[in-house]
Design an enzyme around this catalytic site. Structure first.
Site, PDB file in Angstrom:
ATOM      1  N   ASP A 163       0.830  -1.210   0.000  1.00  0.00           N
ATOM      2  CA  ASP A 163       0.000   0.000   0.000  1.00  0.00           C
ATOM      3  C   ASP A 163       0.867   1.265   0.000  1.00  0.00           C
ATOM      4  O   ASP A 163       0.796   2.088   0.902  1.00  0.00           O
ATOM      5  CB  ASP A 163      -0.966   0.004   1.190  1.00  0.00           C
TER       6      ASP A 163
ATOM      7  N   GLU B 200       0.737  -3.280  -4.977  1.00  0.00           N
ATOM      8  CA  GLU B 200       0.247  -1.925  -4.722  1.00  0.00           C
ATOM      9  C   GLU B 200       1.405  -0.986  -4.372  1.00  0.00           C
ATOM     10  O   GLU B 200       1.393  -0.297  -3.364  1.00  0.00           O
ATOM     11  CB  GLU B 200      -0.845  -1.906  -3.647  1.00  0.00           C
TER      12      GLU B 200
ATOM     13  N   TYR C 261      -1.823  -8.486  -8.512  1.00  0.00           N
ATOM     14  CA  TYR C 261      -2.639  -7.593  -7.685  1.00  0.00           C
ATOM     15  C   TYR C 261      -3.991  -7.516  -8.384  1.00  0.00           C
ATOM     16  O   TYR C 261      -4.176  -6.791  -9.353  1.00  0.00           O
ATOM     17  CB  TYR C 261      -1.978  -6.220  -7.556  1.00  0.00           C
TER      18      TYR C 261
ATOM     19  N   ASP D  47      -2.260 -10.346  -3.822  1.00  0.00           N
ATOM     20  CA  ASP D  47      -3.514  -9.880  -3.239  1.00  0.00           C
ATOM     21  C   ASP D  47      -4.602 -10.221  -4.252  1.00  0.00           C
ATOM     22  O   ASP D  47      -4.732  -9.553  -5.269  1.00  0.00           O
ATOM     23  CB  ASP D  47      -3.421  -8.373  -2.990  1.00  0.00           C
TER      24      ASP D  47
ATOM     25  N   ASN E  66      -7.808 -10.210  -3.640  1.00  0.00           N
ATOM     26  CA  ASN E  66      -9.011  -9.426  -3.387  1.00  0.00           C
ATOM     27  C   ASN E  66     -10.272 -10.279  -3.335  1.00  0.00           C
ATOM     28  O   ASN E  66     -11.327  -9.888  -3.836  1.00  0.00           O
ATOM     29  CB  ASN E  66      -9.143  -8.301  -4.427  1.00  0.00           C
TER      30      ASN E  66
ATOM     31  N   ASP F  88      -4.376  -3.025   7.499  1.00  0.00           N
ATOM     32  CA  ASP F  88      -4.261  -3.305   6.073  1.00  0.00           C
ATOM     33  C   ASP F  88      -3.675  -4.712   5.909  1.00  0.00           C
ATOM     34  O   ASP F  88      -3.999  -5.606   6.685  1.00  0.00           O
ATOM     35  CB  ASP F  88      -3.440  -2.222   5.353  1.00  0.00           C
TER      36      ASP F  88
END
EC number: 3.1.11.2
Length: 275
Positions: A9, A44, A128, A167, A169, A265
């Site tokens: 992030d 990210e 990602y 990630d 998601n 996070d």
């Protein structure tokens, strides 16, 4: 072989900021340094289209001496300073690097979401995965992405075994998030996204965390920053994964989360495998 994946992030913030949150990120980076992994996948990064600055590279080399890096950033007409991925890998490793595009909709292929490292006997690839977005506005595009990505991994798997991470998601099953009932139409737990992940595994891949740990509950990789108590209360989601081709799953010796302390996070995840 030891491999780590982490949605950071913002690499810039983690490397150069002195905010309270950045200091927590820097503590996690020190943890990763101590892990001495062979390969580190970072999602990210949020870097510019030109990639890491000279200062970023200097700090990375100071933190991770003996590692090469390769990166892919979001390119116009996709959003600037958005998404992006990076690999750090030990210099004695000599992978062939590719930046695949999978025929994804909209600008998704230009957002720097996939990097693949090819070795003699296997692939290591990170992703990602695009978020379905507030109000699920990107859900239809996400479904196309999921199908195209599954096809891409299946093609790699035809050539040689695959280690895939990132990630994703999506919390695959109810056990993979703290509050499934109230999140049925939340991005990351829709029936459509869960089905996409089921389809991905069905092409020949193993969720290594479940392979090692079985149905252990309350183990997560992400806690919402919007809630100050999400990590304290462990109201998390498991949305970051290490997957392997089914035929090498039994070579996995460890698949777990790395403690990131008070930082909310994403937390890093680690895979150890005898290849």
């Amino acid at each position: 072989m030891k491999l780590i994946s982490w949605n950071i992030d913002s690499l810039n913030a983690a490397l150069t900021s002195d905010s309270a949150r950045a200091k927590l990120s820097q503590e996690v980076l020190q943890t990763l340094v101590a892990e001495n992994a062979d390969i580190i996948a970072i999602q990210e990064t949020k870097l510019s289209a030109k990639g890491p600055t000279k200062k970023h590279v200097e700090i990375l080399e100071e933190l991770f001496p003996g590692y090469e890096n390769t990166w892919r950033s979001s390119q116009e007409p996709a959003r600037k300073g958005y998404a992006g991925t990076m690999f750090l890998y030990k210099k004695e490793l000599t992978p062939t690097i590719s930046f695949p595009e999978i025929g994804a909709p909209s600008t998704m292929d230009l957002e720097g979401r996939i990097i693949t490292l090819e070795f003699d006997a296997f692939f290591v690839t990170q992703v990602y995965t695009p978020n379905a977005g507030d109000g699920l506005k990107r859900l239809e595009e996400r479904q196309v992405w999921d199908a195209k990505y599954a096809e891409y991994l299946a093609e790699l798997d035809k050539e040689k075994p695959v280690l895939a991470t990132g990630d994703y998601n999506v919390a695959h099953n109810e056990i993979d998030l703290a509050n499934p009932a109230s999140n049925r139409r939340s991005p990351g737990f829709t029936d459509e996204e869960r089905a996409g992940f089921t389809n991905l595994l069905a092409t020949g891949f193993t969720d290594t965390f479940r392979h090692v740990h079985g149905d252990v509950p309350e183990r997560y990789t992400w806690w919402a920053q919007r809630s100050k108590t999400s990590k304290i209360n462990n109201t998390g989601w498991r949305i970051d994964y290490w997957l392997t081709s089914n035929r090498i799953a039994d070579k996995v010796t460890k698949s777990d989360m790395i403690d990131s302390g008070a930082r909310q996070d994403h937390t890093p995840i680690v895979l150890e495998i005898d290849l």
